[in-house]
Motif scaffolding. Structure first.
Motif, mmCIF file in Angstrom:
data_model
loop_
_atom_site.group_PDB
_atom_site.id
_atom_site.type_symbol
_atom_site.label_atom_id
_atom_site.label_comp_id
_atom_site.label_asym_id
_atom_site.label_seq_id
_atom_site.Cartn_x
_atom_site.Cartn_y
_atom_site.Cartn_z
ATOM 1 N N LEU A 132 -0.119 1.529 -2.598
ATOM 2 C CA LEU A 132 -0.942 1.086 -0.723
ATOM 3 C C LEU A 132 -0.267 0.676 0.027
ATOM 4 N N GLU A 133 1.010 0.555 0.262
ATOM 5 C CA GLU A 133 1.977 -0.096 1.236
ATOM 6 C C GLU A 133 1.446 1.024 2.346
ATOM 7 N N ILE A 134 1.773 2.601 2.370
ATOM 8 C CA ILE A 134 1.013 3.231 3.035
ATOM 9 C C ILE A 134 -0.429 3.356 3.439
ATOM 10 N N ALA A 135 -1.312 3.957 2.207
ATOM 11 C CA ALA A 135 -2.800 2.472 3.333
ATOM 12 C C ALA A 135 -2.816 1.529 4.317
ATOM 13 N N LEU A 136 -1.852 0.319 3.962
ATOM 14 C CA LEU A 136 -1.985 -0.789 4.716
ATOM 15 C C LEU A 136 -1.558 -0.076 5.979
ATOM 16 N N GLY A 137 -0.407 0.874 6.517
ATOM 17 C CA GLY A 137 -0.229 1.246 7.040
ATOM 18 C C GLY A 137 -1.089 2.552 7.646
ATOM 19 N N CYS A 138 -2.014 2.676 7.694
ATOM 20 C CA CYS A 138 -2.601 3.874 7.785
ATOM 21 C C CYS A 138 -4.185 2.327 8.630
ATOM 22 N N HIS A 139 -4.743 3.442 9.595
ATOM 23 C CA HIS A 139 -5.450 2.749 10.764
ATOM 24 C C HIS A 139 -6.734 2.756 9.934
ATOM 25 N N PHE A 140 -7.114 3.097 8.640
ATOM 26 C CA PHE A 140 -8.273 3.093 8.177
ATOM 27 C C PHE A 140 -8.411 3.197 6.781
ATOM 28 N N ARG A 141 -9.556 3.194 5.783
ATOM 29 C CA ARG A 141 -8.989 3.721 4.738
ATOM 30 C C ARG A 141 -10.655 3.899 4.283
ATOM 31 N N VAL A 142 -10.763 4.813 3.544
ATOM 32 C CA VAL A 142 -11.900 5.217 2.548
ATOM 33 C C VAL A 142 -11.482 5.161 1.033
ATOM 34 N N VAL A 143 -11.789 4.505 0.147
ATOM 35 C CA VAL A 143 -11.715 4.256 -1.240
ATOM 36 C C VAL A 143 -12.774 5.115 -2.595
ATOM 37 N N ALA A 144 -12.489 5.536 -3.321
ATOM 38 C CA ALA A 144 -13.588 6.382 -4.518
ATOM 39 C C ALA A 144 -13.840 5.023 -5.111
ATOM 40 N N PRO A 145 -15.426 4.987 -5.810
ATOM 41 C CA PRO A 145 -15.227 3.436 -6.644
ATOM 42 C C PRO A 145 -14.658 4.332 -7.869
ATOM 43 N N GLY A 146 -14.432 2.898 -8.701
ATOM 44 C CA GLY A 146 -13.722 3.201 -9.609
ATOM 45 C C GLY A 146 -11.795 2.603 -9.978
ATOM 46 N N ALA A 147 -12.371 2.984 -8.083
ATOM 47 C CA ALA A 147 -10.554 2.830 -7.883
ATOM 48 C C ALA A 147 -9.785 2.106 -8.176
ATOM 49 N N LYS A 148 -8.194 1.436 -8.964
ATOM 50 C CA LYS A 148 -7.907 0.051 -8.587
ATOM 51 C C LYS A 148 -6.436 0.039 -7.815
ATOM 52 N N LEU A 149 -6.831 -0.326 -6.532
ATOM 53 C CA LEU A 149 -5.117 -1.657 -5.394
ATOM 54 C C LEU A 149 -4.665 -2.108 -5.927
ATOM 55 N N GLY A 150 -3.301 -2.279 -6.080
ATOM 56 C CA GLY A 150 -2.868 -3.287 -5.812
ATOM 57 C C GLY A 150 -1.749 -3.486 -5.758
ATOM 58 N N LEU A 151 -0.564 -3.924 -5.604
ATOM 59 C CA LEU A 151 0.655 -4.445 -5.912
ATOM 60 C C LEU A 151 1.506 -4.992 -6.537
ATOM 61 N N PRO A 152 1.711 -3.882 -7.700
ATOM 62 C CA PRO A 152 2.092 -4.729 -8.231
ATOM 63 C C PRO A 152 3.979 -4.991 -8.680
ATOM 64 N N GLU A 153 4.476 -4.778 -7.908
ATOM 65 C CA GLU A 153 5.711 -5.026 -7.680
ATOM 66 C C GLU A 153 6.007 -6.068 -8.507
ATOM 67 N N ILE A 154 5.957 -7.240 -8.195
ATOM 68 C CA ILE A 154 5.951 -8.673 -8.836
ATOM 69 C C ILE A 154 6.478 -8.760 -10.597
ATOM 70 N N LYS A 155 5.899 -7.170 -11.563
ATOM 71 C CA LYS A 155 5.689 -6.845 -12.900
ATOM 72 C C LYS A 155 7.295 -6.737 -12.737
ATOM 73 N N LEU A 156 8.137 -5.244 -11.847
ATOM 74 C CA LEU A 156 8.835 -5.011 -12.040
ATOM 75 C C LEU A 156 9.914 -5.989 -11.555
ATOM 76 N N GLY A 157 9.732 -7.577 -11.664
ATOM 77 C CA GLY A 157 10.935 -8.454 -10.675
ATOM 78 C C GLY A 157 11.408 -7.735 -9.230
ATOM 79 N N LEU A 158 10.510 -7.295 -8.505
ATOM 80 C CA LEU A 158 10.308 -7.304 -7.398
ATOM 81 C C LEU A 158 9.452 -7.414 -6.480
ATOM 82 N N MET A 159 9.121 -7.721 -4.878
ATOM 83 C CA MET A 159 8.316 -7.825 -4.226
ATOM 84 C C MET A 159 8.496 -6.883 -3.201
ATOM 85 N N PRO A 160 6.859 -5.777 -2.877
ATOM 86 C CA PRO A 160 6.296 -5.096 -1.996
ATOM 87 C C PRO A 160 7.353 -5.020 -0.931
#
Ligand code: T1G
Length: 696
Positions: free
Chosen positions: A104-132
């Motif tokens: 998702l961070e790569i996608a955030l670095g892009c200039h535009f984003r299009v997405v398919a329905p049903g997609a789930k977008l997130g930054l789950p790093e915290i669940k691994l004891g990390l942050m983005p």
């Protein structure tokens, strides 16, 4: 170009496709391939726009976690994103599946984003004891505002495509032909000469917050409160705050440094262990190849008590119709009312819409007629924990359920083999041990009986995942894995009371260690009477708890238990009356009370649990040490950042634990404290539980 990054041209648009099944994890090879492909797109004068997409089931689901124990390599994800940032041509991310973490961070670095329905977008790093660590903490708030960004980063939970569109995370939802639509989008951007939008340079969504920075602390407070013991949440909040007052280039450098610190820290290592252990736990080593799970189109739950109702909710939540059987209309009504109340409460909290509530309640069919379970593919009995009651219910289910239906017993202690033989089809019986409240707790112990058919196990695992549970397959023994170890801890806690500790000392040690509640806090919450009744039936004794029960101190529900509760309060207060009772009991039993330090208490509670875990492994009741860890983390509040009891044992060192157990055996005269042969063997060989299955 590298094998996992494909470059092709469609007219004047470069299409860069990553392909690294199963989840397109961002490996160092992929980063290298992406950097090369982007350079090529930049230099090729025919190309005036880029689409970045992924083959298979998902866009990049984050960094490859298996590479985390190796030193970082260049180009880093941040380098790749910098290249996109600096690109003079529009880069459009075409997202589907689960664009997560570094993806998702790569996608955030892009200039535009299009997405398919049903997609789930997130930054789950915290669940691994990390942050983005690749700009997520700086770019996301600039795109979606601080409220939303903080919720996503601190919970780690993904959002769906509609939410992503309305919050400004993506520019468009495209219903079919994702890549074709992304190419068309890119061409439009070029034709309209639209300016390239770099998230890092946007500021509009943060202006208001900058004017009132105290609002930031208000937003952060609830997350900090919930993050007891964990390092990552406070770090993530600190990084988010930089968006208000630190230049973005500097903030990005700092973010990466903090990320690296967290990555090499003990907490994240433990959480990564749990991530992989959780996935391993769903695998059964001796399952014959080609065994497929059966299709569960309809379920039935027997008993509409708290447990039965909670289990039924799990099925309804997953869209599986479920019949609920009770013995009387009253009990049925009581159960269904409670379920409706639970759903409404969750709608009120914003967890679901009122339509969702209606849909879920619509999937439930309450009945007092046992023949209504005949069309269920899976029947789960959740009746009273008594072997006679189970015999009666299983016999009736055997007579009414259709051939091939799975008959599951939700027992916490009883012998699943015995229960299986209450039917004429023991091969169709297994245990499914849910944890209370069943609609909330993620753990599911799947108990494999001696006759259980492999298809049943495969089905139970697949159903568990569908209903959002973490399944762990265990063997038959009293209490299975979780409660068997719990019993060891309870016994030790009672003993410690007599030897010199008070309830608050023991609970204080456990909460310091990271458990949300201590032994006696839990007992007071659950009620002392249930286990008192069980003990009486078995002729067992618990010195202190029995006396408290005789005094009518059943816990929170009576305002008194091991602690005192002031009217309407759930806060435990140490009670001098209990203290006096404990001291008097020690005296009566001739036990000289001594001072026990926090470490004394923790070792006495935790090491015997680890010892029992070793025996469970010797007996094959659990397949792997990681399974025990997953059970204790998801079912019993063992702090995830310590990785579960067996992982923790390896961190402490097995020789030390072996020696301490030997001393406990001498001190208490309890032979069960003698270190288990497996523990002794590993300690002698200088190995840990984590090496099991790897070296032998
Ligand atoms: N790395 C390595 N392996 C992974 C993986 C990953 N990120 N994600 C999944 N796998 C493996 C998993 O172990 C399993 O293997 C198989 O893929 C299928 O997974 C800088 C650094 C994507 C939602 O935390 O949440 O980016 O058991 O069974 O149920 O800020 O996997 O088959 O051998 O779970 O369909 C952030 C973690 C990393 C995402 C798919 N990313 N993954 O669920 O399949 S940190 C994550 C998931 C980061 C940056 C930082 C889920 C999923 P095996 P599965 P699933």
């Amino acid at each position: 170009m590298s094998e996992i990054v494909e470059f092709r041209r469609e007219d004047s648009v470069a299409v860069i496709t990553v392909n690294n099944p199963p989840v397109n994890a961002l490996t160092s090879a992929m980063r290298k391939g992406l950097a090369e492909a982007l350079a090529k797109a930049r230099e090729d004068t025919v190309i005036d726009a880029v689409v970045l997409t992924a083959a298979g089931r998902t866009f990049i689901a984050g960094a490859d976690i298996t590479e985390f124990n190796k030193p970082p390599t260049v180009p880093t994800t941040s380098d790749v994103i910098d290249t996109i940032d600096a690109m003079p041509k529009p880069v459009v991310a075409a997202l589907h599946g689960t664009p997560l973490g570094g993806g998702l961070e790569i996608a955030l670095g892009c200039h535009f984003r299009v997405v398919a329905p049903g997609a789930k977008l997130g930054l789950p790093e915290i669940k691994l004891g990390l942050m983005p660590g690749a700009g997520g903490t700086q770019r996301l708030p600039r795109l979606v505002g601080m409220d939303k960004a903080m919720a996503m980063i601190l919970s780690g939970d993904p959002i769906d495509a509609e939410d992503a569109l309305s919050s400004g995370l993506v520019d468009e939802i495209v219903s079919d032909d994702l890549v074709g639509s992304a190419i068309a989008f890119a061409k439009r951007v070029v034709a309209e000469k639209r300016p390239l939008i770099r998230a890092r340079d946007r500021d509009d969504k943060l202006t208001q917050l900058r004017a009132t920075p105290s609002k930031f602390d208000e937003l952060a407070a609830p997350y900090l409160k919930r993050s007891r013991g964990l390092h990552a949440p406070a770090k993530a909040i600190e990084a988010l705050r930089w968006t208000l007052d630190v230049p973005v280039d500097e903030a990005l450098v700092r973010e990466r440094e903090v990320f690296q610190d967290l990555k090499t820290g003990e907490q994240s290592k433990a959480q990564r262990h749990i991530f992989f252990a959780e996935r391993e736990a769903a695998k059964i080593a001796d399952l014959p190849k080609g065994v497929k799970p059966l299709d569960i189109k309809r379920a039935a739950v027997i008993g509409a008590g708290t447990m039965g109702g909670g289990i039924a909710m799990c099925f309804a939540n997953a869209g599986i119709p479920v019949t609920i059987l009770e013995t009387s209309d009253e009990a049925l009504k009581r159960g269904l009312d409670l379920v409706a109340k639970n759903y409404q409460a969750s709608a009120k909290r914003g967890g679901m819409s009122s339509e969702d509530v209606d849909i879920r309640l619509g999937l439930m069919n309450g009945t007092t007629d046992v023949s209504a379970v005949a069309d269920a593919d899976m029947v789960i009995e959740a009746v009273f924990e008594d072997i006679g009651v189970k015999r009666d219910v299983m016999g009736r289910l055997d007579a009414t359920s259709k051939p091939g239906a799975i008959l599951a017993t939700n027992t916490s202690y009883l012998d699943v083999n015995e229960i299986a033989h209450f039917t004429k089809r023991p091969e169709s019986v297994l245990g499914m041990h849910f944890f209370s409240p069943a609609n909330v707790m993620r753990l599911l112990e799947i108990v494999r009986g001696a006759d259980t058919k492999p298809e049943l196990l495969a089905t139970a695992i697949s159903v568990a995942r569908k209903i959002g549970k973490v399944p762990v397959v265990v063997g038959v023994c009293h209490g299975f894995v979780g409660n068997r170890i719990l019993r060891v801890r309870s016994t030790e806690a009672e003993r410690l009371l007599l030897e010199g500790a008070l309830p608050q000392d023991i609970d204080g040690a456990l909460t310091w260690f990271g458990f949300p509640l201590g032994v006696f806090g839990v007992t007071d919450l659950a009620g002392l009477d249930i286990s008192w009744r069980m003990r009486k039936a078995q002729g067992a004794k618990a010195e202190i708890a029995d006396q408290l029960c005789e005094m009518g101190r059943f816990g929170q529900k009576t305002g008194k238990g091991f602690y005192l509760y002031e009217a309407g309060s759930r806060t435990p207060k140490p009670d001098p009356e209990v203290e006096a009772l404990i001291v008097a009991t020690s005296k009566r039993l001739g036990i000289e009370r001594r001072t026990l330090s926090r470490d004394d208490i923790l070792e006495r509670l935790l090491f015997p649990m680890i010892n029992e875990g070793a025996r469970i492994l010797e007996e094959g009741i659990a397949q792997r040490p990681g399974d025990i860890d997953v059970i204790w983390v998801y079912g019993y509040g063992f702090p995830i950042w310590r990785g579960g009891p067996m992982y923790y044992a390896d961190q402490v060192g097995l020789p030390y634990i072996r020696d301490r157990l030997t001393e406990f055996a001498k001190q208490t005269g309890d032979k069960k404290h003698e270190p288990a042969p497996l523990l002794v063997k590993l300690a002698t060989e200088g190995r840990g539980f984590g090496s099991l299955g790897k070296d032998d």
